[in-house]
Design a protein around this motif. Structure first.
Motif: not given
Ligand code: NAD
Ligand code: GLY
Length: 354
Positions: A176, A179-180, A255, A259, A290, A295-296
Protein backbone atom coordinates in the motif's frame (compact mmCIF):
# COMPACT_ATOMS: atom_id res chain seq x y z
CA UNK A 1 24.10 4.75 -12.56
CA UNK A 2 21.47 7.32 -13.59
CA UNK A 3 22.16 10.88 -12.48
CA UNK A 4 19.92 13.95 -12.47
CA UNK A 5 21.47 17.38 -11.80
CA UNK A 6 19.44 19.83 -9.78
CA UNK A 7 20.49 23.46 -10.19
CA UNK A 8 18.64 25.30 -7.45
CA UNK A 9 20.18 27.78 -4.94
CA UNK A 10 22.50 24.82 -4.31
CA UNK A 11 23.53 22.47 -7.12
CA UNK A 12 23.45 18.77 -6.37
CA UNK A 13 22.96 15.39 -7.97
CA UNK A 14 20.33 12.69 -7.56
CA UNK A 15 21.93 9.26 -8.08
CA UNK A 16 19.68 6.34 -8.97
CA UNK A 17 21.02 2.81 -9.07
CA UNK A 18 19.99 -0.60 -7.83
CA UNK A 19 22.34 -1.80 -5.08
CA UNK A 20 23.78 1.70 -4.48
CA UNK A 21 23.01 1.77 -0.73
CA UNK A 22 26.49 0.41 -0.01
CA UNK A 23 28.03 3.46 -1.72
CA UNK A 24 26.46 5.86 0.81
CA UNK A 25 29.76 6.28 2.69
CA UNK A 26 31.75 7.15 -0.43
CA UNK A 27 29.11 9.69 -1.47
CA UNK A 28 29.06 11.22 2.03
CA UNK A 29 32.85 11.56 1.80
CA UNK A 30 32.49 13.43 -1.50
CA UNK A 31 30.03 15.96 -0.14
CA UNK A 32 31.37 16.46 3.39
CA UNK A 33 34.79 17.28 4.77
CA UNK A 34 33.69 16.12 8.22
CA UNK A 35 34.51 13.09 10.32
CA UNK A 36 31.14 12.46 12.00
CA UNK A 37 27.82 11.36 10.55
CA UNK A 38 24.40 10.81 12.09
CA UNK A 39 21.91 8.61 10.27
CA UNK A 40 18.29 9.61 10.98
CA UNK A 41 15.79 6.82 10.41
CA UNK A 42 12.53 5.31 11.66
CA UNK A 43 11.82 2.13 13.58
CA UNK A 44 10.73 0.26 10.41
CA UNK A 45 13.55 1.26 8.11
CA UNK A 46 16.44 1.30 10.61
CA UNK A 47 16.38 -2.47 11.36
CA UNK A 48 16.37 -3.15 7.60
CA UNK A 49 18.95 -0.73 6.24
CA UNK A 50 20.72 1.35 8.91
CA UNK A 51 23.52 -1.20 9.49
CA UNK A 52 24.47 -1.21 5.80
CA UNK A 53 24.57 2.59 5.71
CA UNK A 54 26.44 2.93 9.04
CA UNK A 55 28.99 0.33 7.89
CA UNK A 56 29.50 2.07 4.58
CA UNK A 57 30.06 5.39 6.42
CA UNK A 58 32.51 3.77 8.86
CA UNK A 59 34.40 2.18 5.96
CA UNK A 60 35.07 5.71 4.75
CA UNK A 61 36.36 6.79 8.15
CA UNK A 62 33.23 8.44 9.53
CA UNK A 63 32.37 8.14 13.19
CA UNK A 64 28.74 7.19 12.44
CA UNK A 65 25.75 6.88 14.80
CA UNK A 66 22.03 6.17 14.42
CA UNK A 67 19.24 8.47 15.61
CA UNK A 68 16.02 6.45 15.39
CA UNK A 69 12.46 7.71 15.84
CA UNK A 70 9.20 5.74 16.01
CA UNK A 71 7.60 5.04 12.65
CA UNK A 72 4.73 7.21 11.43
CA UNK A 73 3.55 10.72 10.63
CA UNK A 74 3.03 11.47 14.34
CA UNK A 75 6.82 11.37 14.76
CA UNK A 76 7.27 14.31 12.39
CA UNK A 77 7.04 16.70 15.32
CA UNK A 78 9.09 19.50 16.94
CA UNK A 79 9.92 17.31 19.96
CA UNK A 80 11.77 14.78 17.78
CA UNK A 81 13.47 17.63 15.95
CA UNK A 82 14.87 19.01 19.22
CA UNK A 83 15.74 15.52 20.43
CA UNK A 84 17.63 15.03 17.17
CA UNK A 85 19.51 18.31 17.65
CA UNK A 86 20.50 17.27 21.18
CA UNK A 87 21.65 13.90 19.81
CA UNK A 88 23.91 15.69 17.29
CA UNK A 89 25.32 17.85 20.10
CA UNK A 90 25.94 14.77 22.30
CA UNK A 91 27.78 13.08 19.42
CA UNK A 92 29.88 16.20 18.92
CA UNK A 93 28.85 17.05 15.36
CA UNK A 94 30.23 20.34 14.06
CA UNK A 95 29.28 22.40 11.05
CA UNK A 96 31.52 20.35 8.75
CA UNK A 97 29.81 17.04 9.63
CA UNK A 98 26.83 15.39 7.96
CA UNK A 99 23.25 14.24 8.52
CA UNK A 100 22.08 11.23 6.50
CA UNK A 101 18.28 10.95 6.25
CA UNK A 102 17.39 7.30 5.59
CA UNK A 103 13.67 6.64 5.21
CA UNK A 104 10.36 7.69 3.71
CA UNK A 105 8.99 11.21 3.48
CA UNK A 106 8.62 11.55 7.25
CA UNK A 107 12.38 11.08 7.62
CA UNK A 108 13.45 13.13 4.58
CA UNK A 109 11.31 16.02 5.92
CA UNK A 110 12.43 15.78 9.56
CA UNK A 111 16.05 14.87 8.79
CA UNK A 112 16.18 17.68 6.25
CA UNK A 113 14.94 20.24 8.76
CA UNK A 114 17.36 18.95 11.38
CA UNK A 115 20.31 19.42 8.97
CA UNK A 116 19.01 22.86 7.99
CA UNK A 117 18.74 24.12 11.57
CA UNK A 118 21.67 22.42 13.30
CA UNK A 119 24.33 25.10 13.74
CA UNK A 120 22.50 27.03 10.99
CA UNK A 121 22.97 24.28 8.45
CA UNK A 122 25.17 21.23 7.90
CA UNK A 123 25.55 18.84 4.97
CA UNK A 124 22.59 16.61 4.21
CA UNK A 125 22.57 13.35 2.29
CA UNK A 126 19.05 12.18 1.47
CA UNK A 127 18.61 8.41 1.09
CA UNK A 128 14.88 7.98 0.35
CA UNK A 129 13.54 4.47 0.92
CA UNK A 130 9.87 4.80 -0.05
CA UNK A 131 8.77 5.37 -3.65
CA UNK A 132 7.11 8.62 -2.59
CA UNK A 133 10.33 9.88 -1.03
CA UNK A 134 12.38 8.87 -4.12
CA UNK A 135 10.17 10.66 -6.65
CA UNK A 136 9.08 13.58 -4.49
CA UNK A 137 10.05 14.46 -0.92
CA UNK A 138 13.85 13.91 -1.09
CA UNK A 139 14.23 16.32 -4.02
CA UNK A 140 13.54 20.04 -4.03
CA UNK A 141 14.40 21.14 -0.52
CA UNK A 142 11.04 21.32 1.26
CA UNK A 143 11.62 20.28 4.87
CA UNK A 144 9.19 20.48 7.78
CA UNK A 145 7.64 19.05 10.89
CA UNK A 146 3.97 19.20 11.80
CA UNK A 147 2.40 21.39 14.47
CA UNK A 148 -0.86 20.71 16.29
CA UNK A 149 -2.42 23.36 14.03
CA UNK A 150 -1.49 21.54 10.82
CA UNK A 151 0.85 19.51 8.64
CA UNK A 152 4.20 20.93 7.54
CA UNK A 153 3.56 24.20 9.35
CA UNK A 154 7.11 24.50 10.68
CA UNK A 155 9.91 24.16 8.15
CA UNK A 156 12.33 25.75 5.70
CA UNK A 157 13.58 25.31 2.17
CA UNK A 158 16.94 23.55 2.45
CA UNK A 159 18.46 21.70 -0.46
CA UNK A 160 20.43 18.51 0.24
CA UNK A 161 24.05 18.07 -0.86
CA UNK A 162 23.12 14.84 -2.68
CA UNK A 163 20.31 12.30 -2.99
CA UNK A 164 20.94 8.55 -3.31
CA UNK A 165 18.10 6.29 -4.52
CA UNK A 166 18.56 2.52 -4.39
CA UNK A 167 15.38 1.00 -5.91
CA UNK A 168 16.32 -2.40 -4.43
CA UNK A 169 15.10 -1.18 -1.02
CA UNK A 170 11.58 -0.91 -2.44
CA UNK A 171 11.38 -4.72 -2.26
CA UNK A 172 10.56 -4.41 1.45
CA UNK A 173 8.13 -1.50 1.07
CA UNK A 174 4.56 -2.61 1.90
CA UNK A 175 2.31 -2.78 -1.19
CA UNK A 176 0.00 0.00 0.00
CA UNK A 177 2.99 2.32 0.52
CA UNK A 178 4.18 1.50 -3.01
CA UNK A 179 0.71 2.50 -4.26
CA UNK A 180 0.90 5.76 -2.30
CA UNK A 181 4.11 6.58 -4.15
CA UNK A 182 2.47 5.66 -7.45
CA UNK A 183 -0.10 8.43 -6.86
CA UNK A 184 2.70 11.01 -7.18
CA UNK A 185 4.02 9.16 -10.25
CA UNK A 186 0.55 9.36 -11.88
CA UNK A 187 0.54 13.06 -10.97
CA UNK A 188 3.75 13.59 -12.98
CA UNK A 189 2.21 11.69 -15.92
CA UNK A 190 -0.89 13.89 -15.85
CA UNK A 191 1.24 17.03 -15.65
CA UNK A 192 3.64 16.15 -18.42
CA UNK A 193 2.53 13.00 -20.27
CA UNK A 194 5.54 11.64 -22.16
CA UNK A 195 7.77 8.88 -20.87
CA UNK A 196 6.19 8.59 -17.41
CA UNK A 197 2.74 8.07 -18.97
CA UNK A 198 4.20 5.44 -21.32
CA UNK A 199 5.91 3.60 -18.47
CA UNK A 200 2.71 3.60 -16.41
CA UNK A 201 0.87 1.75 -19.12
CA UNK A 202 3.46 -1.06 -19.14
CA UNK A 203 2.40 -4.27 -17.46
CA UNK A 204 5.28 -4.62 -14.99
CA UNK A 205 6.31 -1.30 -13.49
CA UNK A 206 8.75 -2.97 -11.09
CA UNK A 207 10.96 -3.87 -14.07
CA UNK A 208 11.60 -0.24 -14.97
CA UNK A 209 11.91 1.44 -11.58
CA UNK A 210 15.24 3.16 -12.24
CA UNK A 211 13.94 4.77 -15.40
CA UNK A 212 10.61 5.65 -13.77
CA UNK A 213 12.32 7.36 -10.81
CA UNK A 214 14.72 9.19 -13.13
CA UNK A 215 11.89 10.54 -15.30
CA UNK A 216 9.86 11.67 -12.27
CA UNK A 217 12.87 13.37 -10.69
CA UNK A 218 13.55 15.20 -13.97
CA UNK A 219 10.00 16.54 -13.99
CA UNK A 220 10.28 17.63 -10.37
CA UNK A 221 13.65 19.23 -11.16
CA UNK A 222 12.07 21.34 -13.90
CA UNK A 223 9.48 22.84 -11.55
CA UNK A 224 11.93 23.29 -8.67
CA UNK A 225 14.59 25.03 -10.74
CA UNK A 226 12.00 27.39 -12.25
CA UNK A 227 10.42 28.24 -8.89
CA UNK A 228 12.43 26.93 -5.95
CA UNK A 229 10.48 28.86 -3.32
CA UNK A 230 7.00 27.87 -4.47
CA UNK A 231 5.66 31.23 -5.57
CA UNK A 232 4.45 30.20 -9.02
CA UNK A 233 5.17 27.25 -11.28
CA UNK A 234 6.05 24.84 -8.46
CA UNK A 235 2.38 24.94 -7.54
CA UNK A 236 1.75 22.64 -10.50
CA UNK A 237 3.15 19.91 -8.24
CA UNK A 238 0.02 20.37 -6.13
CA UNK A 239 -2.15 18.69 -8.77
CA UNK A 240 -4.81 16.78 -6.83
CA UNK A 241 -3.44 18.09 -3.55
CA UNK A 242 -5.92 20.92 -2.84
CA UNK A 243 -8.77 18.41 -2.69
CA UNK A 244 -6.38 15.68 -1.45
CA UNK A 245 -5.38 17.68 1.63
CA UNK A 246 -9.06 18.17 2.49
CA UNK A 247 -9.56 14.38 2.20
CA UNK A 248 -6.57 13.73 4.48
CA UNK A 249 -7.84 16.17 7.09
CA UNK A 250 -11.48 15.08 6.69
CA UNK A 251 -10.48 11.47 7.34
CA UNK A 252 -8.45 12.51 10.37
CA UNK A 253 -5.37 11.32 8.44
CA UNK A 254 -6.63 7.73 8.22
CA UNK A 255 -6.48 8.13 4.41
CA UNK A 256 -2.78 8.22 3.44
CA UNK A 257 -1.35 11.17 1.50
CA UNK A 258 -0.93 9.19 -1.74
CA UNK A 259 -4.45 7.77 -1.67
CA UNK A 260 -5.87 11.22 -0.94
CA UNK A 261 -3.91 12.73 -3.86
CA UNK A 262 -5.17 9.98 -6.20
CA UNK A 263 -8.79 10.61 -5.19
CA UNK A 264 -8.13 14.37 -5.42
CA UNK A 265 -6.79 14.01 -8.96
CA UNK A 266 -9.81 11.95 -10.05
CA UNK A 267 -12.19 14.50 -8.51
CA UNK A 268 -10.34 17.29 -10.39
CA UNK A 269 -10.48 15.24 -13.62
CA UNK A 270 -14.26 14.69 -13.34
CA UNK A 271 -14.82 18.36 -12.46
CA UNK A 272 -12.67 19.58 -15.37
CA UNK A 273 -14.62 17.28 -17.70
CA UNK A 274 -17.98 18.59 -16.45
CA UNK A 275 -16.73 22.19 -16.78
CA UNK A 276 -15.90 21.50 -20.43
CA UNK A 277 -12.13 21.85 -19.89
CA UNK A 278 -11.21 18.23 -20.65
CA UNK A 279 -12.60 15.11 -22.28
CA UNK A 280 -14.15 11.89 -20.96
CA UNK A 281 -11.05 10.02 -22.26
CA UNK A 282 -8.78 12.08 -20.03
CA UNK A 283 -10.84 11.30 -16.93
CA UNK A 284 -11.01 7.62 -17.92
CA UNK A 285 -7.20 7.41 -18.35
CA UNK A 286 -6.53 8.92 -14.91
CA UNK A 287 -9.12 6.70 -13.20
CA UNK A 288 -7.76 3.64 -15.00
CA UNK A 289 -4.20 4.38 -13.82
CA UNK A 290 -5.33 4.88 -10.23
CA UNK A 291 -7.22 1.58 -10.33
CA UNK A 292 -4.26 -0.20 -11.94
CA UNK A 293 -2.04 0.86 -9.07
CA UNK A 294 -4.64 0.08 -6.36
CA UNK A 295 -5.49 3.68 -5.56
CA UNK A 296 -8.93 5.15 -4.82
CA UNK A 297 -10.69 7.18 -7.51
CA UNK A 298 -13.14 8.75 -5.07
CA UNK A 299 -13.48 9.93 -1.48
CA UNK A 300 -16.18 8.72 0.86
CA UNK A 301 -16.32 12.10 2.58
CA UNK A 302 -19.20 14.45 1.80
CA UNK A 303 -18.53 17.51 -0.34
CA UNK A 304 -19.78 19.73 2.47
CA UNK A 305 -17.24 18.31 4.89
CA UNK A 306 -14.41 18.58 2.34
CA UNK A 307 -15.37 22.19 1.61
CA UNK A 308 -15.42 23.15 5.28
CA UNK A 309 -12.06 21.45 5.81
CA UNK A 310 -10.40 23.24 2.94
CA UNK A 311 -11.71 26.59 4.22
CA UNK A 312 -10.13 25.84 7.60
CA UNK A 313 -6.69 25.07 6.05
CA UNK A 314 -4.22 27.29 7.90
CA UNK A 315 -1.78 27.31 4.97
CA UNK A 316 -4.33 28.89 2.66
CA UNK A 317 -3.41 32.32 1.29
CA UNK A 318 -6.26 34.64 2.27
CA UNK A 319 -9.43 34.09 0.30
CA UNK A 320 -7.78 32.53 -2.74
CA UNK A 321 -7.06 28.90 -3.62
CA UNK A 322 -4.93 27.42 -6.39
CA UNK A 323 -6.24 24.58 -8.52
CA UNK A 324 -4.25 22.67 -11.09
CA UNK A 325 -6.76 22.24 -13.90
CA UNK A 326 -6.49 19.26 -16.22
CA UNK A 327 -7.01 19.85 -19.95
CA UNK A 328 -5.53 16.52 -21.10
CA UNK A 329 -2.86 14.08 -19.98
CA UNK A 330 0.30 16.18 -20.29
CA UNK A 331 -1.58 19.50 -20.38
CA UNK A 332 -2.53 21.32 -17.18
CA UNK A 333 -2.86 24.95 -16.13
CA UNK A 334 -2.98 26.85 -12.86
CA UNK A 335 -6.18 28.53 -11.77
CA UNK A 336 -5.61 30.81 -8.80
CA UNK A 337 -9.13 31.70 -7.93
CA UNK A 338 -11.66 32.50 -5.28
CA UNK A 339 -11.97 29.80 -2.63
CA UNK A 340 -15.64 29.42 -3.58
CA UNK A 341 -14.48 27.65 -6.77
CA UNK A 342 -13.86 24.66 -4.50
CA UNK A 343 -17.67 24.31 -4.34
CA UNK A 344 -17.85 23.85 -8.11
CA UNK A 345 -14.98 21.36 -8.15
CA UNK A 346 -16.54 19.28 -5.38
CA UNK A 347 -20.10 19.32 -6.64
CA UNK A 348 -18.92 18.28 -10.14
CA UNK A 349 -16.14 15.89 -9.07
CA UNK A 350 -17.23 14.48 -5.72
CA UNK A 351 -20.99 14.79 -6.04
CA UNK A 352 -23.69 16.35 -3.92
CA UNK A 353 -24.94 19.93 -4.18
CA UNK A 354 -23.15 22.61 -2.18
P1 NAD B 1 6.65 7.45 5.60
O1 NAD B 1 7.96 8.09 5.74
O2 NAD B 1 5.79 7.38 6.80
O3 NAD B 1 6.88 6.02 4.99
C1 NAD B 1 5.77 5.19 4.78
C2 NAD B 1 5.95 3.85 5.50
O4 NAD B 1 6.85 3.05 4.76
C3 NAD B 1 6.54 3.95 6.90
O5 NAD B 1 5.94 2.97 7.70
C4 NAD B 1 8.01 3.61 6.67
O6 NAD B 1 8.65 3.08 7.81
C5 NAD B 1 7.90 2.57 5.60
N1 NAD B 1 9.07 2.41 4.75
C6 NAD B 1 9.74 3.37 4.07
N2 NAD B 1 10.66 2.80 3.30
C7 NAD B 1 10.60 1.47 3.51
C8 NAD B 1 11.28 0.35 2.98
N3 NAD B 1 12.20 0.49 2.01
N4 NAD B 1 10.96 -0.88 3.43
C9 NAD B 1 9.98 -1.04 4.37
N5 NAD B 1 9.28 -0.02 4.89
C10 NAD B 1 9.58 1.22 4.45
O7 NAD B 1 5.76 8.20 4.49
P2 NAD B 1 5.98 8.49 2.94
O8 NAD B 1 4.75 8.07 2.27
O9 NAD B 1 7.28 8.02 2.43
O10 NAD B 1 6.04 10.09 2.95
C11 NAD B 1 4.97 10.85 3.45
C12 NAD B 1 5.54 12.09 4.09
O11 NAD B 1 6.26 12.82 3.10
C13 NAD B 1 4.51 13.03 4.65
O12 NAD B 1 4.95 13.49 5.90
C14 NAD B 1 4.48 14.17 3.64
O13 NAD B 1 4.11 15.39 4.23
C15 NAD B 1 5.89 14.19 3.16
N6 NAD B 1 6.09 14.77 1.83
C16 NAD B 1 7.02 15.72 1.68
C17 NAD B 1 7.26 16.26 0.43
C18 NAD B 1 8.33 17.29 0.24
O14 NAD B 1 8.48 17.83 -0.87
N7 NAD B 1 9.09 17.59 1.25
C19 NAD B 1 6.55 15.80 -0.68
C20 NAD B 1 5.59 14.79 -0.50
C21 NAD B 1 5.36 14.28 0.77
N1 GLY C 1 5.69 18.05 -3.13
C1 GLY C 1 5.47 19.33 -3.70
C2 GLY C 1 6.68 20.17 -3.81
O1 GLY C 1 7.78 19.72 -3.58
O2 GLY C 1 6.56 21.32 -4.10
Amino acid sequence: MKTVNIDASKSYKVYIEKGSLKTAGALAKEISKGTKAVVVSDSNVAPLYADAVLQSLRNEGFDAELFEIPVGEASKNPENLVEGANFLIDKGLTRSDIVVALGGGVITDLGGLLAAMYQRGISLLQIPTSLLAMVDSSVGGKTAVNLKSGKNMFGVFYQPSAVLCDPDVLSTLPAEEFSNGMAEVIKYAVLRGGKVAELLEKEEITNCLEELIEECVKIKRDYVTRDEFDKGDRQFLNLGHTVGHAIERGSNFSVAHGSAVAAGMCIMARACEKLGVSSRETTAWIEKMCEKYFLPTDSNISSEELYNDSMADKKREGKSLSFVMIKAVGECYLNKTNAAFMKEILSHGNGGEL
